[in-house]
Design a protein around this motif. Structure first.
Motif, mmCIF file in Angstrom:
data_model
loop_
_atom_site.group_PDB
_atom_site.id
_atom_site.type_symbol
_atom_site.label_atom_id
_atom_site.label_comp_id
_atom_site.label_asym_id
_atom_site.label_seq_id
_atom_site.Cartn_x
_atom_site.Cartn_y
_atom_site.Cartn_z
ATOM 1 N N ASP A 100 0.811 -1.214 0.000
ATOM 2 C CA ASP A 100 0.000 0.000 0.000
ATOM 3 C C ASP A 100 0.846 1.266 0.000
ATOM 4 O OD1 ASP A 100 -3.108 -0.707 0.755
ATOM 5 O OD2 ASP A 100 -1.717 -2.196 1.553
ATOM 6 N N VAL A 101 0.221 2.325 -0.486
ATOM 7 C CA VAL A 101 0.779 3.678 -0.424
ATOM 8 C C VAL A 101 -0.266 4.568 0.227
ATOM 9 C CG1 VAL A 101 1.590 5.669 -1.733
ATOM 10 C CG2 VAL A 101 2.114 3.357 -2.539
ATOM 11 N N LEU A 102 0.172 5.396 1.161
ATOM 12 C CA LEU A 102 -0.731 6.351 1.786
ATOM 13 C C LEU A 102 -0.539 7.722 1.159
ATOM 14 C CD1 LEU A 102 -0.467 5.433 5.574
ATOM 15 C CD2 LEU A 102 -1.868 4.406 3.773
ATOM 16 N N GLY A 103 -1.642 8.491 1.104
ATOM 17 C CA GLY A 103 -1.563 9.822 0.515
ATOM 18 C C GLY A 103 -2.587 10.768 1.118
ATOM 19 N N SER A 104 -2.405 12.032 0.812
ATOM 20 C CA SER A 104 -3.351 13.062 1.266
ATOM 21 C C SER A 104 -3.374 14.182 0.236
ATOM 22 C CB SER A 104 -2.957 13.598 2.649
ATOM 23 O OG SER A 104 -1.625 14.075 2.643
ATOM 24 N N ILE A 105 -4.374 15.043 0.338
ATOM 25 C CA ILE A 105 -4.595 16.087 -0.671
ATOM 26 C C ILE A 105 -4.574 17.452 0.003
ATOM 27 C CG2 ILE A 105 -6.261 16.996 -2.335
ATOM 28 C CD1 ILE A 105 -7.180 14.044 -2.696
ATOM 29 N N TRP A 106 -3.810 18.390 -0.613
ATOM 30 C CA TRP A 106 -3.616 19.695 0.014
ATOM 31 C C TRP A 106 -3.928 20.830 -0.954
ATOM 32 C CZ3 TRP A 106 -3.196 19.634 5.097
ATOM 33 C CH2 TRP A 106 -2.860 18.404 5.695
ATOM 34 N N THR A 107 -5.075 20.701 -1.588
ATOM 35 C CA THR A 107 -5.610 21.770 -2.428
ATOM 36 C C THR A 107 -7.113 21.585 -2.518
ATOM 37 O OG1 THR A 107 -5.675 22.707 -4.668
ATOM 38 C CG2 THR A 107 -5.162 20.378 -4.493
ATOM 39 N N LYS A 139 -1.744 -0.512 -3.760
ATOM 40 C CA LYS A 139 -3.022 0.178 -3.577
ATOM 41 C C LYS A 139 -2.736 1.587 -3.049
ATOM 42 C CE LYS A 139 -4.550 -3.206 -0.899
ATOM 43 N NZ LYS A 139 -3.679 -4.352 -1.164
ATOM 44 N N TYR A 140 -3.514 2.557 -3.527
ATOM 45 C CA TYR A 140 -3.340 3.953 -3.111
ATOM 46 C C TYR A 140 -4.479 4.319 -2.171
ATOM 47 C CZ TYR A 140 -2.501 9.019 -3.551
ATOM 48 O OH TYR A 140 -2.245 10.348 -3.299
ATOM 49 N N ASN A 141 -4.115 4.698 -0.938
ATOM 50 C CA ASN A 141 -5.101 4.998 0.102
ATOM 51 C C ASN A 141 -5.024 6.474 0.481
ATOM 52 O OD1 ASN A 141 -5.732 1.946 1.173
ATOM 53 N ND2 ASN A 141 -3.593 2.182 0.615
ATOM 54 N N VAL A 142 -6.097 7.204 0.248
ATOM 55 C CA VAL A 142 -6.127 8.641 0.533
ATOM 56 C C VAL A 142 -6.864 8.879 1.842
ATOM 57 C CG1 VAL A 142 -6.930 10.895 -0.250
ATOM 58 C CG2 VAL A 142 -6.031 9.240 -1.913
ATOM 59 N N GLU A 143 -6.229 9.624 2.745
ATOM 60 C CA GLU A 143 -6.892 9.949 4.009
ATOM 61 C C GLU A 143 -7.543 11.322 3.928
ATOM 62 O OE1 GLU A 143 -4.459 10.526 7.491
ATOM 63 O OE2 GLU A 143 -2.775 11.256 6.295
ATOM 64 N N PHE A 144 -8.612 11.484 4.675
ATOM 65 C CA PHE A 144 -9.263 12.794 4.749
ATOM 66 C C PHE A 144 -8.936 13.437 6.093
ATOM 67 C CE2 PHE A 144 -12.311 9.552 6.100
ATOM 68 C CZ PHE A 144 -12.802 10.046 7.309
ATOM 69 N N VAL A 159 -9.304 17.248 0.927
ATOM 70 C CA VAL A 159 -10.443 16.328 1.105
ATOM 71 C C VAL A 159 -10.679 16.247 2.597
ATOM 72 C CG1 VAL A 159 -11.233 13.954 0.837
ATOM 73 C CG2 VAL A 159 -9.989 15.060 -1.018
ATOM 74 N N ARG A 160 -11.811 16.816 3.057
ATOM 75 C CA ARG A 160 -11.987 17.129 4.477
ATOM 76 C C ARG A 160 -12.792 16.119 5.268
ATOM 77 N NH1 ARG A 160 -14.484 22.912 3.182
ATOM 78 N NH2 ARG A 160 -15.675 21.465 1.867
ATOM 79 N N ASN A 161 -13.602 15.314 4.594
ATOM 80 C CA ASN A 161 -14.482 14.409 5.337
ATOM 81 C C ASN A 161 -14.762 13.153 4.522
ATOM 82 O OD1 ASN A 161 -16.654 15.117 3.479
ATOM 83 N ND2 ASN A 161 -16.765 17.057 4.619
ATOM 84 N N LEU A 162 -15.519 12.253 5.115
ATOM 85 C CA LEU A 162 -15.787 10.967 4.483
ATOM 86 C C LEU A 162 -16.519 11.130 3.154
ATOM 87 C CD1 LEU A 162 -15.783 7.882 4.538
ATOM 88 C CD2 LEU A 162 -17.881 7.981 5.918
ATOM 89 N N GLN A 163 -17.503 12.019 3.095
ATOM 90 C CA GLN A 163 -18.284 12.167 1.868
ATOM 91 C C GLN A 163 -17.432 12.683 0.721
ATOM 92 O OE1 GLN A 163 -21.459 10.990 1.327
ATOM 93 N NE2 GLN A 163 -20.705 11.363 -0.739
ATOM 94 N N GLU A 164 -16.555 13.631 1.017
ATOM 95 C CA GLU A 164 -15.673 14.129 -0.046
ATOM 96 C C GLU A 164 -14.712 13.035 -0.516
ATOM 97 O OE1 GLU A 164 -15.583 18.892 1.167
ATOM 98 O OE2 GLU A 164 -13.744 17.696 1.276
ATOM 99 N N ASN A 175 -7.740 0.368 -7.597
ATOM 100 C CA ASN A 175 -6.768 0.273 -6.507
ATOM 101 C C ASN A 175 -6.765 1.539 -5.646
ATOM 102 O OD1 ASN A 175 -5.586 1.895 -8.530
ATOM 103 N ND2 ASN A 175 -3.515 1.411 -7.803
ATOM 104 N N LEU A 176 -7.836 2.331 -5.729
ATOM 105 C CA LEU A 176 -7.952 3.561 -4.941
ATOM 106 C C LEU A 176 -8.937 3.353 -3.794
ATOM 107 C CD1 LEU A 176 -7.353 6.590 -4.519
ATOM 108 C CD2 LEU A 176 -9.246 7.078 -6.102
ATOM 109 N N TYR A 177 -8.492 3.672 -2.572
ATOM 110 C CA TYR A 177 -9.305 3.459 -1.383
ATOM 111 C C TYR A 177 -9.246 4.681 -0.450
ATOM 112 C CZ TYR A 177 -9.152 -1.465 -2.776
ATOM 113 O OH TYR A 177 -9.259 -2.648 -3.471
ATOM 114 N N ILE A 178 -10.088 4.632 0.551
ATOM 115 C CA ILE A 178 -10.098 5.656 1.602
ATOM 116 C C ILE A 178 -9.381 5.093 2.820
ATOM 117 C CG2 ILE A 178 -11.530 7.033 3.163
ATOM 118 C CD1 ILE A 178 -13.774 6.815 1.029
ATOM 119 N N MET A 179 -8.453 5.866 3.372
ATOM 120 C CA MET A 179 -7.802 5.491 4.617
ATOM 121 C C MET A 179 -8.441 6.294 5.743
ATOM 122 S SD MET A 179 -5.510 5.825 7.212
ATOM 123 C CE MET A 179 -4.400 7.180 6.930
#
Length: 337
Positions: free
Chosen positions: A159-166, A189-194, A200-205, A217-221
């Motif tokens: 797995d790879v963890l990631g986050s979004i800053w825009t 697998k790429y896992n993006v945390e909110f 990306v601020r919350n579960l719905q986003e 291979n894209l998931y929510i962490m």
């Protein structure tokens, strides 16, 4: 001072050299004395410690101190500590965060470090679960992630963890799609945390992101601290299709001044301090960890619990063991297998 017949001085002249200079006993006796070298080394170490204390932040200084044994203790590796404490895997930060004073462990640029890491993982029978942190930010070139992904796959990471800053949605959707495709080349697998203060601020986003990109291979962490701060509940997670989830970060945190765990102001000192260096052991804070874990499918749990105060009290190995012990005790108390 009177000199007797049996006395010998190191300054006594033995002979003279070709230029007429006196050759004394001191010049021909070899002494294995490394006192000056030791003093020089000690002074250099003191200078390094002063630089670490003066130039780095509290967290950065602690990482360097522990990693290189500047506190007088033997240097400890993450893999050694994990194995000794009973963890089943490790996560490695092998992607540069481009932060001032950041210690970097770039396996794709350091063949010796890569080989040492590979050997240590083999020696301690410790698999790599994930690497981090593949972020999306306008000033970052995501192409830098490709060689890090390749080396992670060679070590057996999944797995790879990631986050979004825009908050530019069109931009981050495009970038996430490219990172997911890049990771897929290496079976990752790429896992993006909110996070409530990120792009990306919350579960719905996060769900909207996954649905839009449509990468298999894209998931929510889900980080239990960030989820709690964003107001996500166990009931909300239970209503969500389990296909979105692949990874959980486990930790706790205190409630805000009003008793509510929800915080969304990036300027809030409590929120940032807790996230970066003051996370709590499961059960010590206000997050409904049990509700969140029960609301999700049986997926890997990874402990993400930076706490400088606890590390100072218990040492690195002691803190790591306490993390695992408290998590197990918390799960048992709440009927989680």
């Amino acid at each position: 001072q009177r000199k007797y017949q049996g006395d010998v001085s190191l300054s006594d002249s033995l002979d003279s050299d070709g230029e007429g200079s006196a050759l004394s006993l001191m010049d021909v006796i070899r002494v294995d004395d490394d006192m000056l070298e030791n003093l020089d080394t000690r002074e250099s170490c003191q200078k390094v410690r002063r630089c670490v204390d003066r130039c780095l932040s509290g967290r950065e200084a602690k990482v360097i101190t522990l990693r290189y044994g500047l506190d007088g203790e033997p240097p400890r590796t993450q893999r050694e500590i994990a194995a000794q404490c009973g963890y089943e895997g490790v996560g490695l930060r092998t992607i540069s965060q481009h932060l001032p004073g950041e210690p970097e462990f770039l396996l794709h640029k350091d063949a010796k470090l890569f080989e040492e890491t590979r050997q240590a993982l083999k020696e301690y029978d410790m698999p790599v679960m994930d690497i981090e942190l593949a972020r999306v930010r306008p000033d970052l070139d995501i192409n830098e992630y490709d060689p890090a992904f390749e080396k992670a796959a060679e070590l057996g990471a999944t797995d790879v963890l990631g986050s979004i800053w825009t908050r530019d949605k069109a931009y981050y959707i495009d970038q996430v799609a490219k990172i997911a495709e890049m990771a897929k080349k290496y079976g990752l697998k790429y896992n993006v945390e909110f996070l409530p203060w990120a792009g990306v601020r919350n579960l719905q986003e996060a769900i909207t992101l996954v649905d839009t990109v449509k990468a298999d291979n894209l998931y929510i962490m889900v980080d239990t601290l960030h989820a709690g701060r964003a107001g996500v509940t166990g009931a909300e997670l239970a209503r969500t299709d389990p296909k979105y989830f692949n990874f959980i970060h486990l930790c706790d945190g205190p409630a805000g001044p009003d008793g509510d765990p929800v915080l969304d102001n990036i300027k809030d000192e409590l929120m940032l301090f807790t996230a970066r260096e003051g996370r709590l052991y499961p059960g010590e804070g206000a997050m409904d960890i049990a509700g969140m874990v029960k609301g999700m499918p049986e997926i890997p749990l990874s402990i993400e619990l930076p706490n400088l105060k606890r590390i100072e009290e218990l040492g690195v190995a002691g803190h790591a063991k306490r993390c695992l012990d408290t998590a197990k005790a918390y799960f048992k108390e709440h009927g989680i297998d």
